[in-house]
Scaffold this active site. Structure first.
Site, PDB file in Angstrom:
ATOM      1  N   CYS A 276       0.491  -5.340  -5.373  1.00 38.40           N
ATOM      2  CA  CYS A 276       1.815  -5.837  -4.962  1.00 38.40           C
ATOM      3  C   CYS A 276       2.328  -7.105  -5.627  1.00 38.40           C
ATOM      4  CB  CYS A 276       1.844  -5.999  -3.451  1.00 38.40           C
ATOM      5  SG  CYS A 276       1.705  -4.403  -2.636  1.00 38.40           S
ATOM      6  N   PHE A 277       1.484  -8.099  -5.873  1.00 40.34           N
ATOM      7  CA  PHE A 277       2.032  -9.368  -6.365  1.00 40.34           C
ATOM      8  C   PHE A 277       2.884  -9.146  -7.621  1.00 40.34           C
ATOM      9  CE2 PHE A 277      -0.911 -12.883  -4.474  1.00 40.34           C
ATOM     10  CZ  PHE A 277      -0.369 -12.632  -3.232  1.00 40.34           C
TER      11      PHE A 277
HETATM   12  P1  NAD Z   1      -0.669   3.739  -1.039  1.00 38.70           P
HETATM   13  O1  NAD Z   1      -0.477   4.240  -2.409  1.00 38.70           O
HETATM   14  O2  NAD Z   1      -2.012   3.302  -0.580  1.00 38.70           O
HETATM   15  O3  NAD Z   1      -0.173   4.832   0.033  1.00 38.70           O
HETATM   16  C1  NAD Z   1       1.037   5.497  -0.052  1.00 38.70           C
HETATM   17  C2  NAD Z   1       0.854   6.892   0.522  1.00 38.70           C
HETATM   18  O4  NAD Z   1       2.136   7.510   0.615  1.00 38.70           O
HETATM   19  C3  NAD Z   1      -0.003   7.815  -0.334  1.00 38.70           C
HETATM   20  O5  NAD Z   1      -1.082   8.309   0.434  1.00 38.70           O
HETATM   21  C4  NAD Z   1       0.960   8.939  -0.764  1.00 38.70           C
HETATM   22  O6  NAD Z   1       0.339  10.211  -0.852  1.00 38.70           O
HETATM   23  C5  NAD Z   1       1.970   8.895   0.357  1.00 38.70           C
HETATM   24  N1  NAD Z   1       3.265   9.493   0.038  1.00 38.70           N
HETATM   25  C6  NAD Z   1       3.998   9.388  -1.114  1.00 38.70           C
HETATM   26  N2  NAD Z   1       5.137  10.073  -1.005  1.00 38.70           N
HETATM   27  C7  NAD Z   1       5.158  10.625   0.238  1.00 38.70           C
HETATM   28  C8  NAD Z   1       6.093  11.423   0.953  1.00 38.70           C
HETATM   29  N3  NAD Z   1       7.234  11.813   0.384  1.00 38.70           N
HETATM   30  N4  NAD Z   1       5.785  11.792   2.201  1.00 38.70           N
HETATM   31  C9  NAD Z   1       4.640  11.412   2.792  1.00 38.70           C
HETATM   32  N5  NAD Z   1       3.702  10.649   2.159  1.00 38.70           N
HETATM   33  C10 NAD Z   1       3.969  10.253   0.901  1.00 38.70           C
HETATM   34  O7  NAD Z   1       0.383   2.543  -0.860  1.00 38.70           O
HETATM   35  P2  NAD Z   1       0.223   1.260   0.080  1.00 38.70           P
HETATM   36  O8  NAD Z   1      -0.674   0.265  -0.576  1.00 38.70           O
HETATM   37  O9  NAD Z   1      -0.053   1.707   1.464  1.00 38.70           O
HETATM   38  O10 NAD Z   1       1.693   0.647  -0.016  1.00 38.70           O
HETATM   39  C11 NAD Z   1       2.783   1.256   0.644  1.00 38.70           C
HETATM   40  C12 NAD Z   1       3.949   0.291   0.629  1.00 38.70           C
HETATM   41  O11 NAD Z   1       3.609  -0.890   1.375  1.00 38.70           O
HETATM   42  C13 NAD Z   1       4.344  -0.195  -0.760  1.00 38.70           C
HETATM   43  O12 NAD Z   1       5.735  -0.354  -0.806  1.00 38.70           O
HETATM   44  C14 NAD Z   1       3.669  -1.561  -0.855  1.00 38.70           C
HETATM   45  O13 NAD Z   1       4.371  -2.435  -1.716  1.00 38.70           O
HETATM   46  C15 NAD Z   1       3.743  -2.060   0.557  1.00 38.70           C
HETATM   47  N6  NAD Z   1       2.680  -2.999   0.958  1.00 38.70           N
HETATM   48  C16 NAD Z   1       1.387  -2.807   0.551  1.00 38.70           C
HETATM   49  C17 NAD Z   1       0.384  -3.681   0.997  1.00 38.70           C
HETATM   50  C18 NAD Z   1      -1.052  -3.506   0.588  1.00 38.70           C
HETATM   51  O14 NAD Z   1      -1.853  -4.369   0.915  1.00 38.70           O
HETATM   52  N7  NAD Z   1      -1.430  -2.445  -0.091  1.00 38.70           N
HETATM   53  C19 NAD Z   1       0.712  -4.725   1.864  1.00 38.70           C
HETATM   54  C20 NAD Z   1       2.039  -4.875   2.256  1.00 38.70           C
HETATM   55  C21 NAD Z   1       3.018  -4.003   1.807  1.00 38.70           C
HETATM   56  C1  UGA Z   2      -0.951  -9.900  -0.666  1.00 40.67           C
HETATM   57  C2  UGA Z   2      -0.366 -10.840   0.386  1.00 40.67           C
HETATM   58  O1  UGA Z   2      -1.335 -11.863   0.692  1.00 40.67           O
HETATM   59  C3  UGA Z   2      -0.006 -10.078   1.651  1.00 40.67           C
HETATM   60  O2  UGA Z   2       0.635 -10.955   2.588  1.00 40.67           O
HETATM   61  C4  UGA Z   2       0.957  -8.930   1.307  1.00 40.67           C
HETATM   62  O3  UGA Z   2       1.261  -8.159   2.441  1.00 40.67           O
HETATM   63  C5  UGA Z   2       0.305  -8.039   0.259  1.00 40.67           C
HETATM   64  O4  UGA Z   2      -0.024  -8.851  -0.916  1.00 40.67           O
HETATM   65  C6  UGA Z   2       1.193  -6.946  -0.236  1.00 40.67           C
HETATM   66  O5  UGA Z   2       2.391  -7.022  -0.115  1.00 40.67           O
HETATM   67  O6  UGA Z   2       0.594  -6.029  -0.777  1.00 40.67           O
HETATM   68  P1  UGA Z   2      -3.303  -8.769  -1.107  1.00 40.67           P
HETATM   69  O7  UGA Z   2      -2.731  -8.469  -2.444  1.00 40.67           O
HETATM   70  O8  UGA Z   2      -3.940  -7.676  -0.346  1.00 40.67           O
HETATM   71  O9  UGA Z   2      -2.161  -9.375  -0.153  1.00 40.67           O
HETATM   72  O10 UGA Z   2      -4.395  -9.925  -1.243  1.00 40.67           O
HETATM   73  P2  UGA Z   2      -4.321 -11.513  -1.435  1.00 40.67           P
HETATM   74  O11 UGA Z   2      -5.338 -12.119  -0.565  1.00 40.67           O
HETATM   75  O12 UGA Z   2      -2.953 -12.037  -1.331  1.00 40.67           O
HETATM   76  O13 UGA Z   2      -4.817 -11.689  -2.940  1.00 40.67           O
HETATM   77  C7  UGA Z   2      -4.055 -11.255  -4.033  1.00 40.67           C
HETATM   78  C8  UGA Z   2      -4.730 -11.672  -5.321  1.00 40.67           C
HETATM   79  O14 UGA Z   2      -4.660 -13.088  -5.500  1.00 40.67           O
HETATM   80  C9  UGA Z   2      -6.218 -11.318  -5.377  1.00 40.67           C
HETATM   81  O15 UGA Z   2      -6.565 -10.878  -6.656  1.00 40.67           O
HETATM   82  C10 UGA Z   2      -6.894 -12.628  -5.046  1.00 40.67           C
HETATM   83  O16 UGA Z   2      -8.189 -12.717  -5.564  1.00 40.67           O
HETATM   84  C11 UGA Z   2      -5.950 -13.609  -5.733  1.00 40.67           C
HETATM   85  N1  UGA Z   2      -6.017 -14.971  -5.165  1.00 40.67           N
HETATM   86  C12 UGA Z   2      -5.627 -15.202  -3.887  1.00 40.67           C
HETATM   87  C13 UGA Z   2      -6.463 -16.021  -5.964  1.00 40.67           C
HETATM   88  O17 UGA Z   2      -6.813 -15.834  -7.136  1.00 40.67           O
HETATM   89  N2  UGA Z   2      -6.504 -17.287  -5.431  1.00 40.67           N
HETATM   90  C14 UGA Z   2      -6.119 -17.547  -4.153  1.00 40.67           C
HETATM   91  O18 UGA Z   2      -6.179 -18.728  -3.739  1.00 40.67           O
HETATM   92  C15 UGA Z   2      -5.676 -16.473  -3.362  1.00 40.67           C
END
Ligand code: NAD
Ligand code: UGA
Length: 467
Positions: A276-277
C-alpha cells in the site's frame, strides 16, 4: 422475522476483508457476516484451518465465529441479495498500462463489484468502500448502482481501513479511530449511523469519526503518505549518518522524544515495502497531477524516490564492501517478507536487493519463516519482471531454505532484510564459524547487537551507522 440484527457481506476475502470481517463477527454475534470472493482457492482456505494469510491471533478469531455468524462463500449473487450492508474490499493495484500507468490506482475490481450489486440486488442496501480508492470514487460507484433495474436505493459510504499487517487483530480490536464518510443528506447520515452502530459494539463512540465522503477517501491516502514520509525522512538521514559518523538510532531517539514529532515510524530500514505505501502515494501523486498541482505531486513523489534510493544504496553497499564483486559468491538473505509477522511479500524491499544481487551474479540462499518459494517467484515476476522464462538458471542462483543455520553455511555475507524476532537471538558465533572469511554482515533492519557481532569477528555494515 430474521434471527439476525443485520446481515453483512464483504466482497473480497484478502488481507483486509478476512480479518476485518472476522473481528466484526467475533464482536457482534447477532450480525451475520459473510466474506465472499471470486477465488474458490481463497474461500477454501478461509474455510480450513490453513488460512490463506498469516496474521497473529487470526485463526483463533476465525475459529470462534466461523459457522456461528461468520461464513465464507463464492456465491456472491445470493449473498448480495441477502445483505443489508455490502463492503467492497477488493484489491486496487497501481495501473500497469494505459492512462496514468505506474501512478493511478486501478479501481476496476471496485467497479465490477458495484456492477454486480446493481445487477442482482432486490432490496435497498448500504454499500461501503473498504478498499483504498482515489478521492471521488464513491460518486462513480453511486452512478453505477443507479443502473439497478428494481428501483432500489443505495447509500454509498467510505470506511477506509487503517490496520497494519502483522498487527491486524490488535489494530482491529483497538483502532485509533474508525472513519466513516457519507453523503451529508438525511439518508446518508442515517446510513453512516447504521455502520457506526456496528463498530460501536466494541469501539468507543468518540473514536468513530464521521466526515463527508471525499474527506474520508482522501484521509486514507494522506495517512499512508504521512507514515511513509516519516520512514523516507529517517532513511534520508541514515545516508547522511553513514557519511558523517552520526548514528541514526540515536537521532531517531533524540528527535522522537519531542512530543510534537513522536517516536513511532522513525525506524530506519532498507526501505518500506508492502502493498500500500507506494501504491497509495502514487495514487496521491496522480490525483495532484490530475488537478494541475505538479509541485504537490513532485513533493510526494520524493517519498518514493527516497525509498528507491535506500533499497539501491543497500545493494550497492553489499557489493562495494565485498571487494566490488559478488559474482559467484554465496550470500544469505535472512527475511523476505516486507515486515515481520506476515507472509506478505508485495513490494518487499528484500526482493529488490535479491534482484540487484542476482544481476551481480551472486548465489543467494534465502530464509524466511513465513514466505513460500512460490510466492517469492510470483511477486518477483509481477513487480520486477524477473522470471524463469527471461532469466536463465534462476533456480540455480536462488536456493530457499527452511533452516537458518544451513542458509548461512559457507556464505560470504549475511543480509538481514526482515526484522523477524527470531533473528535477534540467533547463535551468531555458530553462523560465523560456518562462513567463508572475511565474514560480512549487513543489517538492513538494525535489530542486531553490532558490537557483539564485531567481537565475534564479523565485518559489520548497518544502515545509518558508522562502519
Ligand atoms: P488482497 O489482494 O489481499 O485481497 C483482495 C481480494 O479481493 C482477493 O482475494 C480477490 O480475489 C478479491 N476480489 C477481486 N475482485 C473481486 C470481485 N469482483 N468480487 C469479489 N472478490 C474479488 O487485497 P487487500 O490487501 O485485502 O487490500 C484490499 C484493499 O484494502 C486495497 O484497496 C488496499 O489498498 C486496502 N488496504 C489494504 C491493507 C493491507 O494491509 N493489506 C490495509 C488497509 C487497506
Ligand atoms: C500500512 C499502515 O501502517 C496501515 O495503517 C495501513 O492501513 C496499511 O499500510 C495499508 O493501507 O495497507 P503495513 O503496510 O501493513 O501498514 O505495515 P507498516 O507497519 O506500516 O509498515 C510498512 C513498511 O514500512 C514495512 O516495510 C516496514 O518495515 C516499514 N517501516 C515501518 C520502516 O521501515 N520503519 C518504520 O519505522 C516503520
Amino acid at each position: 422475522m430474521s434471527e439476525w440484527d443485520l446481515k453483512i457481506l464483504c466482497m473480497g476475502a484478502g488481507y483486509v476483508g478476512g480479518p476485518t470481517m472476522a473481528v466484526i463477527a467475533k464482536q457482534c454475534p447477532k450480525i451475520r457476516v459473510v466474506v465472499g470472493d471470486i477465488s474458490q482457492k481463497q474461500i477454501d482456505g478461509w474455510n480450513s484451518d490453513n488460512l490463506p494469510i498469516y496474521e497473529p491471533g487470526l485463526l483463533e478469531v476465525v475459529k470462534e465465529a466461523r459457522g456461528r455468524n461468520l461464513f465464507f462463500s463464492t456465491d456472491l449473487d445470493k449473498e448480495i441479495q441477502e445483505a443489508d450492508i455490502v463492503f467492497i474490499s477488493v484489491n486496487t493495484p497501481t495501473k500497469t498500462s494505459g492512462i496514468g500507468a505506474g501512478r493511478a490506482a486501478n479501481i476496476k475490481n471496485c467497479e465490477l463489484c458495484a456492477r454486480q450489486i446493481a445487477k442482482v440486488a432486490k432490496s435497498d442496501k448500504i454499500v461501503v468502500e473498504k478498499s483504498t480508492v482515489p478521492v471521488r470514487t464513491a460518486s462513480a460507484i453511486q452512478r453505477i448502482l443507479k443502473s439497478n433495474e428494481n428501483g432500489n436505493s443505495f447509500q454509498v459510504l467510505s470506511n477506509p481501513e487503517f490496520l497494519a499487517e502483522g498487527t491486524a487483530i490488535t489494530d482491529l480490536m483497538n483502532p485509533d479511530r474508525v472513519l466513516i464518510g457519507g453523503q451529508q443528506t438525511p439518508e446518508g447520515l442515517k446510513a453512516a449511523e447504521t455502520l457506526a452502530s456496528v463498530y460501536a459494539n466494541w469501539i468507543p463512540r468518540e473514536q468513530i469519526l464521521t466526515t463527508n465522503l471525499w474527506s474520508s477517501e482522501l484521509s486514507k491516502l494522506v495517512a499512508n503518505a504521512f507514515l511513509a514520509q516519516r520512514v523516507s525522512s529517517i532513511n534520508s538521514i541514515s545516508a547522511l549518518c553513514e557519511s558523517t559518523g552520526a548514528d541514526v538510532s540515536e537521532i531517531s531517539r533524540a528527535v522522537g522524544m519531542d512530543d510534537r514529532i513522536g517516536k513511532r515510524f522513525l525506524q530506519s530500514s532498507v526501505g518500506f515495502g508492502g502493498s500500500c505505501f507506494q501504491k497509495d502515494i502514487l495514487n496521491l501523486v496522480y490525483l495532484c497531477e490530475t488537478y494541475g498541482l505538479q509541485e504537490c505531486a513532485d513533493y510526494w513523489r520524493g517519498v518514493i524516490n527516497m525509498n528507491d534510493f535506500q533499497k539501491r544504496r543497500f545493494s550497492e553497499k553489499v557489493v562495494a564492501a565485498m571487494f566490488n564483486t559478488v559474482t559467484g559468491k554465496k550470500i544469505s538473505i535472512l527475511g523476505y517478507a516486507f515486515k515481520k509477522d506476515t507472509g506478505d511479500v508485495r513490494e518487499t524491499p528484500s526482493m529488490f536487493v535479491v534482484r540487484d544481487l542476482l544481476q551481480e551474479g551472486a548465489k543467494l540462499h534465502i530464509y524466511d519463516p513465513q514466505v513460500s518459494r512460490e510466492d517469492m517467484w510470483s511477486e518477483m515476476s509481477y513487480t520486477c519482471g524477473v522470471n524463469h522464462d527471461n532469466t536463465p538458471r534462476l533456480d540455480e542462483s536462488v536456493t530457499t531454505e527452511d533452516d537458518v543455520y544451513k542458509t548461512c553455511e559457507g556464505s560470504h555475507g549475511v543480509c538481514i532484510l526482515t526484522e523477524w524476532d527470531e533473528f535477534k537471538t540467533l547463535d551468531f558465533k555458530k553462523i560465523y564459524d560456518s562462513m567463508a572469511k572475511p565474514a560480512f554482515f549487513f543489517d538492513g533492519r538494525l535489530i542486531c547487537d553490532h558490537k557483539a557481532l564485531r567481537e565475534i569477528g564479523f565485518e559489520v555494515y548497518a544502515i545509518g551507522k558508522p562502519d
